[in-house]
Design a protein around this motif. Structure first.
Motif, mmCIF file in Angstrom:
data_model
loop_
_atom_site.group_PDB
_atom_site.id
_atom_site.type_symbol
_atom_site.label_atom_id
_atom_site.label_comp_id
_atom_site.label_asym_id
_atom_site.label_seq_id
_atom_site.Cartn_x
_atom_site.Cartn_y
_atom_site.Cartn_z
ATOM 1 N N GLU A 39 0.845 -1.189 0.000
ATOM 2 C CA GLU A 39 0.000 0.000 0.000
ATOM 3 C C GLU A 39 0.882 1.241 0.000
ATOM 4 O OE1 GLU A 39 -3.548 2.152 2.643
ATOM 5 O OE2 GLU A 39 -2.592 0.310 3.359
ATOM 6 N N ASP A 40 0.537 2.200 -0.847
ATOM 7 C CA ASP A 40 1.317 3.431 -0.981
ATOM 8 C C ASP A 40 2.762 3.133 -1.351
ATOM 9 O OD1 ASP A 40 -0.903 4.975 -0.340
ATOM 10 O OD2 ASP A 40 -0.403 5.064 1.785
ATOM 11 N N SER A 41 2.939 2.192 -2.261
ATOM 12 C CA SER A 41 4.291 1.823 -2.699
ATOM 13 C C SER A 41 5.006 2.993 -3.367
ATOM 14 C CB SER A 41 4.235 0.646 -3.672
ATOM 15 O OG SER A 41 3.568 1.013 -4.877
ATOM 16 N N ASP A 42 4.231 3.957 -3.861
ATOM 17 C CA ASP A 42 4.819 5.099 -4.561
ATOM 18 C C ASP A 42 5.006 6.318 -3.666
ATOM 19 O OD1 ASP A 42 2.130 5.590 -4.212
ATOM 20 O OD2 ASP A 42 1.777 6.322 -6.244
ATOM 21 N N LYS A 48 6.154 4.076 6.388
ATOM 22 C CA LYS A 48 6.506 3.098 5.358
ATOM 23 C C LYS A 48 6.757 1.724 5.987
ATOM 24 C CE LYS A 48 7.087 3.742 1.581
ATOM 25 N NZ LYS A 48 6.280 3.527 0.359
ATOM 26 N N SER A 49 7.454 1.692 7.113
ATOM 27 C CA SER A 49 7.743 0.436 7.803
ATOM 28 C C SER A 49 6.453 -0.285 8.195
ATOM 29 C CB SER A 49 8.596 0.712 9.040
ATOM 30 O OG SER A 49 8.796 -0.468 9.786
ATOM 31 N N ALA A 50 5.488 0.470 8.686
ATOM 32 C CA ALA A 50 4.209 -0.134 9.087
ATOM 33 C C ALA A 50 3.476 -0.712 7.882
ATOM 34 C CB ALA A 50 3.345 0.904 9.783
ATOM 35 N N LYS A 51 3.532 -0.020 6.763
ATOM 36 C CA LYS A 51 2.873 -0.518 5.548
ATOM 37 C C LYS A 51 3.556 -1.792 5.044
ATOM 38 C CE LYS A 51 -0.254 2.752 5.108
ATOM 39 N NZ LYS A 51 -0.127 3.868 4.159
ATOM 40 N N ILE A 52 4.873 -1.833 5.142
ATOM 41 C CA ILE A 52 5.612 -3.032 4.725
ATOM 42 C C ILE A 52 5.227 -4.213 5.609
ATOM 43 C CG2 ILE A 52 7.908 -4.077 4.571
ATOM 44 C CD1 ILE A 52 8.922 -1.177 3.946
#
Length: 261
Positions: free
Chosen positions: A176-179, A203-207
């Motif tokens: 999610e939100d890779s960009d 970003k860490s949480a999304k990963i």
């Protein structure tokens, strides 16, 4: 291992722009890039080189950036293409070198010609050479982060995913939100440390939410930034440059991890 059953670029002279971080921090990425290019039929050259000049450029030091650019252009004069395993450095070479010499007509023409042969590694394989698959294996579930410069300056998005789809044993899941930026931004992370840390925390949480055991991207600076944050948070996610996986060269420990004792 071959990139395609019939290498599309036999005899093509390709200069590898190694990048500072790859040279100093993660040489395995450079060796993986060489393997991918040679598997595609290229003759790979690594001339004497230095930084692309991006840190100086981003700091407003145009004089030193120009000097670096002139040296780089001369170093790769005999190459058909100049390829870098980094969207950030490729963007500097291809997009910003011509701007530097806007007030010098002769140098500007040389810079424009040079910029026209500069490519990001995976984009070069897919868009320029027409490589559609690799012969590699990686057992794991991976997710992919789109680094800002490669995505926004060079249009690198589908190309790595296309080649990763051919890697045996690899399952690729969406991030999610890779960009969205990871917060590195080169000198940005130095100048605005707290803001950078807040961005990479998201970003860490999304990963972590993907459930992937491996994070891939095409820029080493971004990878180091995300790997560092996830390690500080205790997350067990392996971090690798996409070239290492595509080349089947994953014997080195993941980014930020030492060799097992």
């Amino acid at each position: 291992m071959s990139a395609t059953s019939s290498p599309p670029a036999v005899g093509l002279r390709v200069g590898l722009f190694v990048t500072c971080l790859v040279d100093l921090i993660r040489p395995s990425v450079g060796f993986a890039a060489v393997k991918l290019l040679e598997d595609a039929g290229c003759k790979v050259f690594v001339p004497s080189q230095s930084c692309c000049g991006q840190p100086a450029y981003n700091s407003g030091d145009r004089a030193d950036t120009k000097a670096i650019a002139r040296t780089t252009i001369r170093a790769f004069a005999d190459c058909d293409y100049v390829v870098a395993p980094s969207g950030s450095c490729s963007g500097m070479l291809a997009k910003h070198y011509p701007e530097l010499f806007a007030d010098e007509p002769d140098a500007a023409r040389e810079a424009v010609a040079f910029a026209g042969k500069c490519r990001e590694l995976v984009s070069f394989l897919v868009d320029t050479l027409g490589v559609t698959r690799v012969e590699a294996r990686y057992d794991g579930v991976a997710t992919y982060h789109d680094s800002c410069s490669g995505l926004r300056e060079l249009g690198v998005r589908d190309q790595p995913r296309k080649l990763l789809a051919s890697v045996e044993g690899l399952k690729l899941v969406d991030l999610e939100d890779s960009d969205i930026c990871c917060g590195f931004g080169g000198t940005f992370a130095v100048k605005y440390g707290e803001l950078s840390d807040a961005i990479v925390a998201k970003k860490s949480a999304k990963i972590a939410a993907t459930g992937a055991d491996t994070l891939l991207a095409g820029d080493l600076g971004c990878l180091m930034n995300m790997a560092g944050k996830m390690q500080r948070e205790g997350r067990k996610v392996r971090v690798r440059h996409v070239a290492e996986v595509l080349a089947g060269m994953t014997d080195e420990p993941p980014i930020g991890e030492g060799a097992p004792r």
